[in-house]
Design a protein around this motif. Sequence first.
Motif, PDB file in Angstrom:
ATOM      1  N   ALA A  62       0.844  -1.207   0.000  1.00 10.32           N
ATOM      2  CA  ALA A  62       0.000   0.000   0.000  1.00 10.32           C
ATOM      3  C   ALA A  62       0.876   1.253   0.000  1.00 10.32           C
ATOM      4  O   ALA A  62       0.602   2.213  -0.738  1.00 10.32           O
ATOM      5  CB  ALA A  62      -0.935  -0.013   1.204  1.00 10.32           C
ATOM      6  N   LYS A  63       1.930   1.254   0.797  1.00 11.34           N
ATOM      7  CA  LYS A  63       2.846   2.393   0.852  1.00 11.34           C
ATOM      8  C   LYS A  63       3.529   2.598  -0.498  1.00 11.34           C
ATOM      9  O   LYS A  63       3.626   3.719  -0.999  1.00 11.34           O
ATOM     10  CB  LYS A  63       3.890   2.163   1.946  1.00 11.34           C
ATOM     11  N   LEU A  64       3.967   1.512  -1.108  1.00 12.36           N
ATOM     12  CA  LEU A  64       4.656   1.608  -2.393  1.00 12.36           C
ATOM     13  C   LEU A  64       3.721   2.084  -3.500  1.00 12.36           C
ATOM     14  O   LEU A  64       4.127   2.872  -4.365  1.00 12.36           O
ATOM     15  CB  LEU A  64       5.269   0.256  -2.765  1.00 12.36           C
ATOM     16  N   GLU A  65       2.484   1.616  -3.474  1.00 13.03           N
ATOM     17  CA  GLU A  65       1.509   2.070  -4.473  1.00 13.03           C
ATOM     18  C   GLU A  65       1.271   3.579  -4.326  1.00 13.03           C
ATOM     19  O   GLU A  65       1.174   4.297  -5.313  1.00 13.03           O
ATOM     20  CB  GLU A  65       0.198   1.299  -4.346  1.00 13.03           C
ATOM     21  N   ALA A  66       1.191   4.054  -3.088  1.00 14.31           N
ATOM     22  CA  ALA A  66       1.025   5.493  -2.853  1.00 14.31           C
ATOM     23  C   ALA A  66       2.249   6.262  -3.358  1.00 14.31           C
ATOM     24  O   ALA A  66       2.108   7.332  -3.971  1.00 14.31           O
ATOM     25  CB  ALA A  66       0.793   5.768  -1.368  1.00 14.31           C
ATOM     26  N   CYS A  67       3.428   5.726  -3.136  1.00 18.51           N
ATOM     27  CA  CYS A  67       4.655   6.372  -3.640  1.00 18.51           C
ATOM     28  C   CYS A  67       4.661   6.402  -5.166  1.00 18.51           C
ATOM     29  O   CYS A  67       5.090   7.398  -5.772  1.00 18.51           O
ATOM     30  CB  CYS A  67       5.894   5.630  -3.134  1.00 18.51           C
ATOM     31  N   ALA A  68       4.198   5.341  -5.791  1.00 18.78           N
ATOM     32  CA  ALA A  68       4.147   5.288  -7.256  1.00 18.78           C
ATOM     33  C   ALA A  68       3.200   6.350  -7.795  1.00 18.78           C
ATOM     34  O   ALA A  68       3.510   7.021  -8.793  1.00 18.78           O
ATOM     35  CB  ALA A  68       3.721   3.896  -7.720  1.00 18.78           C
ATOM     36  N   VAL A  69       2.067   6.526  -7.139  1.00 11.66           N
ATOM     37  CA  VAL A  69       1.104   7.551  -7.552  1.00 11.66           C
ATOM     38  C   VAL A  69       1.728   8.935  -7.410  1.00 11.66           C
ATOM     39  O   VAL A  69       1.626   9.781  -8.309  1.00 11.66           O
ATOM     40  CB  VAL A  69      -0.214   7.433  -6.744  1.00 11.66           C
ATOM     41  N   GLU A  70       2.377   9.183  -6.291  1.00 15.64           N
ATOM     42  CA  GLU A  70       3.035  10.478  -6.068  1.00 15.64           C
ATOM     43  C   GLU A  70       4.127  10.729  -7.102  1.00 15.64           C
ATOM     44  O   GLU A  70       4.259  11.838  -7.616  1.00 15.64           O
ATOM     45  CB  GLU A  70       3.619  10.557  -4.663  1.00 15.64           C
ATOM     46  N   ALA A  71       4.904   9.723  -7.398  1.00  9.94           N
ATOM     47  CA  ALA A  71       5.978   9.873  -8.387  1.00  9.94           C
ATOM     48  C   ALA A  71       5.396  10.184  -9.757  1.00  9.94           C
ATOM     49  O   ALA A  71       5.924  11.031 -10.491  1.00  9.94           O
ATOM     50  CB  ALA A  71       6.827   8.608  -8.439  1.00  9.94           C
ATOM     51  N   GLN A  72       4.290   9.525 -10.101  1.00 11.92           N
ATOM     52  CA  GLN A  72       3.647   9.788 -11.389  1.00 11.92           C
ATOM     53  C   GLN A  72       3.096  11.208 -11.437  1.00 11.92           C
ATOM     54  O   GLN A  72       3.212  11.891 -12.441  1.00 11.92           O
ATOM     55  CB  GLN A  72       2.533   8.768 -11.648  1.00 11.92           C
ATOM     56  N   ARG A  73       2.510  11.668 -10.332  1.00  8.94           N
ATOM     57  CA  ARG A  73       2.013  13.057 -10.260  1.00  8.94           C
ATOM     58  C   ARG A  73       3.145  14.050 -10.468  1.00  8.94           C
ATOM     59  O   ARG A  73       2.986  15.052 -11.159  1.00  8.94           O
ATOM     60  CB  ARG A  73       1.365  13.315  -8.899  1.00  8.94           C
ATOM     61  N   ALA A  74       4.282  13.779  -9.838  1.00  6.86           N
ATOM     62  CA  ALA A  74       5.432  14.678  -9.978  1.00  6.86           C
ATOM     63  C   ALA A  74       5.892  14.735 -11.430  1.00  6.86           C
ATOM     64  O   ALA A  74       6.221  15.815 -11.936  1.00  6.86           O
ATOM     65  CB  ALA A  74       6.570  14.217  -9.072  1.00  6.86           C
ATOM     66  N   VAL A  75       5.896  13.596 -12.104  1.00  2.00           N
ATOM     67  CA  VAL A  75       6.283  13.565 -13.515  1.00  2.00           C
ATOM     68  C   VAL A  75       5.275  14.348 -14.337  1.00  2.00           C
ATOM     69  O   VAL A  75       5.645  15.148 -15.208  1.00  2.00           O
ATOM     70  CB  VAL A  75       6.389  12.098 -14.021  1.00  2.00           C
ATOM     71  N   ASN A  76       4.004  14.135 -14.073  1.00  2.00           N
ATOM     72  CA  ASN A  76       2.957  14.854 -14.804  1.00  2.00           C
ATOM     73  C   ASN A  76       3.046  16.357 -14.573  1.00  2.00           C
ATOM     74  O   ASN A  76       2.851  17.146 -15.494  1.00  2.00           O
ATOM     75  CB  ASN A  76       1.571  14.338 -14.420  1.00  2.00           C
ATOM     76  N   ASP A  77       3.317  16.769 -13.329  1.00  2.00           N
ATOM     77  CA  ASP A  77       3.460  18.194 -13.031  1.00  2.00           C
ATOM     78  C   ASP A  77       4.646  18.798 -13.763  1.00  2.00           C
ATOM     79  O   ASP A  77       4.574  19.934 -14.236  1.00  2.00           O
ATOM     80  CB  ASP A  77       3.619  18.414 -11.519  1.00  2.00           C
ATOM     81  N   ASP A  78       5.723  18.054 -13.864  1.00  8.67           N
ATOM     82  CA  ASP A  78       6.916  18.532 -14.577  1.00  8.67           C
ATOM     83  C   ASP A  78       6.667  18.656 -16.075  1.00  8.67           C
ATOM     84  O   ASP A  78       7.302  19.469 -16.744  1.00  8.67           O
ATOM     85  CB  ASP A  78       8.114  17.607 -14.330  1.00  8.67           C
ATOM     86  N   ASP A  79       5.743  17.855 -16.599  1.00  8.57           N
ATOM     87  CA  ASP A  79       5.453  17.869 -18.031  1.00  8.57           C
ATOM     88  C   ASP A  79       4.510  18.990 -18.434  1.00  8.57           C
ATOM     89  O   ASP A  79       4.369  19.301 -19.606  1.00  8.57           O
ATOM     90  CB  ASP A  79       4.853  16.513 -18.474  1.00  8.57           C
ATOM     91  N   ARG A  80       3.855  19.613 -17.474  1.00 10.11           N
ATOM     92  CA  ARG A  80       2.898  20.687 -17.774  1.00 10.11           C
ATOM     93  C   ARG A  80       3.655  21.935 -18.206  1.00 10.11           C
ATOM     94  O   ARG A  80       4.681  22.298 -17.625  1.00 10.11           O
ATOM     95  CB  ARG A  80       2.054  21.024 -16.550  1.00 10.11           C
ATOM     96  N   PRO A  81       3.094  22.608 -19.186  1.00  7.53           N
ATOM     97  CA  PRO A  81       3.758  23.872 -19.608  1.00  7.53           C
ATOM     98  C   PRO A  81       3.656  24.899 -18.483  1.00  7.53           C
ATOM     99  O   PRO A  81       2.652  24.989 -17.786  1.00  7.53           O
ATOM    100  CB  PRO A  81       2.945  24.326 -20.822  1.00  7.53           C
ATOM    101  N   GLY A  82       4.712  25.610 -18.264  1.00 10.78           N
ATOM    102  CA  GLY A  82       4.820  26.523 -17.143  1.00 10.78           C
ATOM    103  C   GLY A  82       4.361  27.853 -17.431  1.00 10.78           C
ATOM    104  O   GLY A  82       3.991  28.737 -16.868  1.00 10.78           O
TER     105      GLY A  82
END
Length: 136
Positions: free
Chosen positions: A116-136
């Motif tokens: 459960a902890k690792l799945e939450a970390c995976a979601v957070e990591a994916q969010r961070a990648v998605n946020d970095d991909d957004r035009p600023g």
Amino acid sequence: MQAQKANQVALRKDYQEELLESQAWLQEAQALDAASNAVVDLVHAGRLDEAEQAARELLVRYPEVHDGYDRLGMVHEARGQFREAAECYRKVIEFTRASPEDYDAGFVDGFLELIAKLEACAVEAQRAVNDDDRPG
């Protein structure tokens, strides 16, 4: 008297065979322990490629135990590969469900929490990648 002596010889031979089997089992258990602990040491030392190779060797050499998947999960976790680690830990749980008599009652619970902890970390990591991909 000869029959009694023959019986004693047969009993001694049976005892010696059992003793040899027990010694062989103990040596194999100690080898598994040493190989499994070596992976942990390699992970802690940051030698993740070597740790992965050693974990994969555990899977090949000891396919009947969960240690290889547990240790491979540790390697993935150390690399930040959260989904891969969770998948390895799910395989550990499969082992416990196949042979519940070989495990303590709370063993699975610890892995379920870790997944459960690792799945939450995976979601957070994916969010961070998605946020970095957004035009600023």
